[in-house]
Every structure is written in C-alpha cells, then in structure tokens.
Design a protein around this motif. Structure first.
Motif, PDB file in Angstrom:
ATOM      1  N   ARG A   1       3.373  -0.043   3.200  1.00  0.00           N
ATOM      2  CA  ARG A   1       4.404  -0.289   2.777  1.00  0.00           C
ATOM      3  C   ARG A   1       4.275  -0.741   1.475  1.00  0.00           C
ATOM      4  O   ARG A   1       4.879  -0.350   0.483  1.00  0.00           O
TER       5      ARG A   1
ATOM      6  N   SER B   1       0.449   3.915   8.180  1.00  0.00           N
ATOM      7  CA  SER B   1       1.871   4.290   8.468  1.00  0.00           C
ATOM      8  C   SER B   1       2.043   5.859   7.660  1.00  0.00           C
ATOM      9  O   SER B   1       1.528   6.288   6.929  1.00  0.00           O
ATOM     10  N   ASP B   2       2.988   6.394   8.464  1.00  0.00           N
ATOM     11  CA  ASP B   2       3.535   7.717   7.789  1.00  0.00           C
ATOM     12  C   ASP B   2       4.857   7.487   7.217  1.00  0.00           C
ATOM     13  O   ASP B   2       5.637   6.896   7.962  1.00  0.00           O
ATOM     14  N   PHE B   3       5.313   8.115   6.215  1.00  0.00           N
ATOM     15  CA  PHE B   3       6.358   7.989   5.486  1.00  0.00           C
ATOM     16  C   PHE B   3       6.926   9.269   5.166  1.00  0.00           C
ATOM     17  O   PHE B   3       6.354  10.122   4.762  1.00  0.00           O
TER      18      PHE B   3
ATOM     19  N   GLU C   1       9.766   5.079   7.790  1.00  0.00           N
ATOM     20  CA  GLU C   1       8.508   4.596   7.961  1.00  0.00           C
ATOM     21  C   GLU C   1       8.219   4.454   9.407  1.00  0.00           C
ATOM     22  O   GLU C   1       9.022   4.084  10.160  1.00  0.00           O
TER      23      GLU C   1
END
Length: 135
Positions: free
Chosen positions: A84, A31-33, A21
């Motif tokens: 998340r 967020s970028d995962f 993350e």
C-alpha cells in the motif's frame, strides 16, 4: 449487445470504492489492488512505475475482461514498505511528475504565443511597403 452503458465505464456507483486492497497470502509482502472503472492506461502506468521503485520486487496488472472496467494490480515489496505504501508513493510521484509537465507545457505555450505575437508584429511592419512598388 453485451457492452455496458458508457457511463458505467467511468462513474462509480453508490457505495463503490475506487480502490480495494486484498492481501495475497500466497507470497510474502504482497497485495492485490482492484481499481474500479479503470483500464490499461492506468494499469500499465502504475505497474511500470512501481517496477522502478527500489523496494518493489514485483508489480504487474491484468484486466479480467475487456467489458469489465476494472484493473487488478499485484505488488510485492521487500518488506521495508508495505505494498500500500509503495502504491501511494508511486501515485504521489506520478502526480508531481505530471504537475511539473503541465507547468512546463504552459510555460512553453506562453513563450510560443509571445514569440508568435512578435513574429506577427514584425511581419506586419515588413509588409507595409508591399503593394507600392516594393518586393
């Protein structure tokens, strides 16, 4: 050829993490995962189900290059849950949904096999007179 070895497309190497993350600072609650060793199948499935979540404002995915087995999923929430938490809930919901689908499939398959056995037994009894002048 530029294509990676096939095993590199699905086996994690030593020290590789499946999901990482990175908080995206350009937008709030985002967020970028990065999912390693995955493709459009999981990227599309997760992003489409995330879009249905009430706390998710935006979800999307991209594949940087066809020869790089990695999916980037960006999630923005309304702040009541973290990105998340939204991703974890989505994954848990999908696991439950597919487990239920698997149970229902197994039940229907067992019923079909049971019905087929009954059909075979009945057709064996009905055909016993054939060959001896019966129709």
């Amino acid at each position: 050829m530029n294509a990676p070895d096939r095993f590199e497309l699905f086996l994690l190497g030593d020290g590789e993490k499946k999901i990482t993350e990175t908080v995206f600072t350009g937008m709030s609650n985002t967020s970028d995962f990065t999912l390693l060793k995955e493709d459009h199948t999981l990227g599309n499935l997760l992003s489409e189900h995330l879009k249905k979540a009430p706390n998710v404002l935006m979800a999307g995915y991209k594949i940087a290059h066809p020869n790089v087995p990695e999916v980037l999923i960006r999630i923005q929430t309304d702040g009541s849950v973290t990105p998340r938490e939204a991703l974890l809930k989505c994954c848990k919901d999908l696991v439950q949904m597919y487990a239920k689908l698997g149970r229902e499939f197994q039940k229907e398959l067992a019923l079909r096999q049971y019905a087929d056995q009954g059909d075979q037994a009945n057709s064996g009894n009905n055909n016993s007179g054939q060959g001896h002048g019966g129709f």
